[in-house]
Design a protein around this motif. Structure first.
Motif, PDB file in Angstrom:
ATOM      1  N   THR A  75       0.798  -1.113  -0.158  1.00 17.16           N
ATOM      2  CA  THR A  75      -0.052   0.163  -0.036  1.00 17.16           C
ATOM      3  C   THR A  75       0.822   1.283  -0.044  1.00 17.16           C
ATOM      4  OG1 THR A  75      -1.949   1.099   1.099  1.00 17.16           O
ATOM      5  CG2 THR A  75      -0.259   0.250   2.435  1.00 17.16           C
ATOM      6  N   GLN A 113      -1.707  -4.600   6.920  1.00 20.70           N
ATOM      7  CA  GLN A 113      -0.076  -4.780   5.987  1.00 20.70           C
ATOM      8  C   GLN A 113       1.178  -4.924   6.958  1.00 20.70           C
ATOM      9  OE1 GLN A 113      -0.433  -2.797   1.843  1.00 20.70           O
ATOM     10  NE2 GLN A 113      -1.086  -1.528   3.360  1.00 20.70           N
ATOM     11  N   TRP A 131      -1.263 -10.565   6.882  1.00 20.97           N
ATOM     12  CA  TRP A 131      -1.434 -10.747   5.572  1.00 20.97           C
ATOM     13  C   TRP A 131      -2.931 -11.641   5.470  1.00 20.97           C
ATOM     14  CZ3 TRP A 131      -2.675 -15.347   3.016  1.00 20.97           C
ATOM     15  CH2 TRP A 131      -1.856 -16.439   3.398  1.00 20.97           C
ATOM     16  N   GLN A 140      -5.931  -9.449   5.439  1.00 21.39           N
ATOM     17  CA  GLN A 140      -5.794  -8.835   4.158  1.00 21.39           C
ATOM     18  C   GLN A 140      -6.871  -9.065   3.427  1.00 21.39           C
ATOM     19  OE1 GLN A 140      -1.770  -8.675   2.782  1.00 21.39           O
ATOM     20  NE2 GLN A 140      -1.140  -7.910   4.708  1.00 21.39           N
ATOM     21  N   ARG A 184      -4.189  -5.921  -1.079  1.00 17.93           N
ATOM     22  CA  ARG A 184      -3.471  -4.717  -1.039  1.00 17.93           C
ATOM     23  C   ARG A 184      -2.465  -4.346  -2.150  1.00 17.93           C
ATOM     24  NH1 ARG A 184       0.306  -9.280   1.564  1.00 17.93           N
ATOM     25  NH2 ARG A 184       1.302  -9.928  -0.028  1.00 17.93           N
ATOM     26  N   TYR A 216       3.476  -1.603  -1.073  1.00 19.75           N
ATOM     27  CA  TYR A 216       3.791  -2.609   0.001  1.00 19.75           C
ATOM     28  C   TYR A 216       5.027  -3.174   0.101  1.00 19.75           C
ATOM     29  CZ  TYR A 216       3.233  -6.961   2.938  1.00 19.75           C
ATOM     30  OH  TYR A 216       3.488  -7.959   3.791  1.00 19.75           O
TER      31      TYR A 216
END
Length: 509
Positions: free
Chosen positions: A27, A378, A406, A409, A413, A418
């Motif tokens: 991100t 993240q 993760w 997530q 992402r 990231y």
């Protein structure tokens, strides 16, 4: 993905491995992110005082939740939930347990499918929620994933899941710059120049040991073909050429690419074991100084642990990335499937009866798609596992504690940002990977006709392409190969059906 699936099957026939490798994702929404648990987004604010239990089921691929799961309490507090992740070890375990839950009418609230096959089965059985009426409730998810968040999951024109963006890392040439300098050669800019460098590395003793013990290019045969084809403007699947949808197997450029593959093999500068190589084999050859060019993605060569290996083997080695080659017909160096997705994030149909829970799930999806919620899943806890300096995310020495996050997530992402945070030393290669020019394919939107045996057709195609590459069949026989593919294996029927489907979906003219 159709193209990848066919290359993967080719690699199996060669005892090779797959073209692409996967790694972590990312991100860039960090410049003014508040601390986790203090979201300023309306979607993250509790809607009621009642704590709502939510269960999400997924495959962990070996990752498990630690006893000190510091993500759950932050999310529960922010959302007023009791969130439970049911994490299976692998895909087989996931499907077995999910099927048992379905048989007992006890599906989890959220199901994260990694397999399109299983997702389609559950959607067609009417076990998943049609997302069509709820699209406007998931603006933050759409902002993270993009406009295709729903369309990639459509079954009969209706999306029964959200989709996440896949992680795609392209196999590009990496060249020993120190060997180029030793021989007075420039960095190759074209495919022809790459082949000339390969020949020089094979015949001109680039390591200076006085022995004829080096080769030019090493990789897997399907990886090399996956570079050569796009550089000829073609790919093994459905794509748009001059404004028209076509299938690459019938294009003149495919014959040209096959001819070039033969030219490279005939040069004597390609690893003679390329047809049976696996990643560990050809990486070792490159790292040990036996080859001066290796075709693979950045995750295998410039991550810190990989650099340590080849630097210890040869401190003078200097591997550089060549991600902007021009080929005989194009400057595209890879393929990207338009309908590819990392996962299918679905909601059980039964949840529709519980409006409060359904709204809370939408709130959860939005929370992990933006701002502090996205940063939390993240990187972990702000000022503990990461900090933000001058708008950039900096990981702390406690960041390894957040390796499991993760799993939370749910919506995916933004990969490049990231990865840049996770691997700051590799940021130039990450950015270069994002800029690789590719051919966009449409294979995942095509269904197989009931009377089409894809396995047999693929096997025949693999065998015949190998014969062209290695000169066992002359290229003049390519049309005969197509004729047999069409008549014996009904390939043209499959392709015509695919073109019809793509036209109906609005992709083809």
């Amino acid at each position: 993905m159709y193209v990848k699936k066919r290359f993967a099957m080719l690699a199996t026939a060669l005892l090779g491995t797959s073209l692409l490798a996967t790694a972590c994702g990312g991100t860039d929404d960090n410049s003014s992110a508040p601390s986790p648990g203090a979201s300023q987004s309306p979607s993250a604010a509790p809607q009621s005082t009642a704590v709502i239990p939510i269960e999400a089921m997924m495959t962990g691929w070996g990752t498990t939740l630690p006893s000190n799961d510091f993500i759950k309490p932050v999310m529960d507090k922010a959302l007023n939930t009791n969130l439970t992740l049911t994490v299976t070890n692998g895909s087989d375990d996931f499907i077995q347990k999910l099927n048992l839950r379905a048989a007992g009418n006890d599906l989890p609230d959220i199901i994260k499918f990694s397999s399109k096959t299983e997702y389609l089965e559950y959607a067609k059985r009417g076990l998943l929620l049609d997302m069509t009426p709820y699209k406007d409730k998931l603006a933050d998810v759409q902002g993270l994933v993009g406009d295709e968040v729903f369309s990639r999951a459509e079954v009969g024109g209706k999306p029964y899941a959200l989709t996440t963006t896949p992680n795609i890392y392209y196999g590009v040439p990496w060249v020993r710059k120190d060997w180029l300098d030793k021989l007075g050669l420039p960095v190759p800019k074209t495919l022809d120049e790459l082949l000339e460098v390969s020949k020089a590395f094979t015949t001109q003793d680039p390591d200076g040991n006085g022995k004829n013990d080096t080769i030019g290019i090493t990789s897997e045969l399907n990886v090399l073909a996956g570079l050569v084809m796009p550089l000829h403007g073609v790919t093994d699947g459905f794509y748009i050429k001059n404004g028209q949808m076509v299938h690459g197997i019938y294009q003149q450029e495919m014959k040209d690419a096959a001819a070039y593959m033969k030219k490279m093999i005939d040069s004597g500068s390609i690893d003679p074991e390329i047809a049976s190589n696996k990643l560990a084999n050809y990486r070792d050859k490159a790292f040990q100084g036996k080859a001066g060019i290796v075709v693979m993605n950045w995750t295998h060569i410039v991550k810190d642990d990989a650099v340590k290996i080849w630097k210890e083997a040869n401190p003078n080695a200097d591997w550089i990335m060549v991600s902007d080659l021009t080929g005989p017909a194009a400057s595209t160096m890879g393929t990207k499937e338009k309908g590819a997705t990392g996962a299918y994030l679905a909601i059980s149909k039964s949840v529709e009866k519980d409006k409060a829970k359904l709204d809370k799930i939408f709130e959860l999806f939005n929370y992990v798609s933006k701002g502090d919620g996205l940063n939390l899943v993240q990187f972990g806890l702000k000022d503990t596992h990461f900090k933000v300096e001058n708008g950039k995310t900096i990981l702390t020495d406690k960041a390894p504690e957040a390796a499991f996050t993760w799993l939370y997530q749910l919506a995916g992402r933004p990969e490049a940002a990231y990865l840049s945070a996770k691997f700051p030393a590799q940021e130039p290669y990450i950015q270069a990977n994002e800029k690789v020019k590719v051919i966009e394919t449409y294979n995942s939107y095509v269904t197989l006709p009931a009377d089409f045996n894809a396995a047999d057709a693929d096997r025949f195609r693999q065998e015949e392409l190998l014969k062209f590459y290695y000169g066992k069949s002359k290229l003049e026989a390519y049309d005969d190969f197509l004729k047999k593919l069409d008549t014996t294996f009904k390939y043209k029927s499959f392709v015509d059906n695919g073109l019809k489907e793509l036209k109906e979906l609005g992709f083809a003219k």
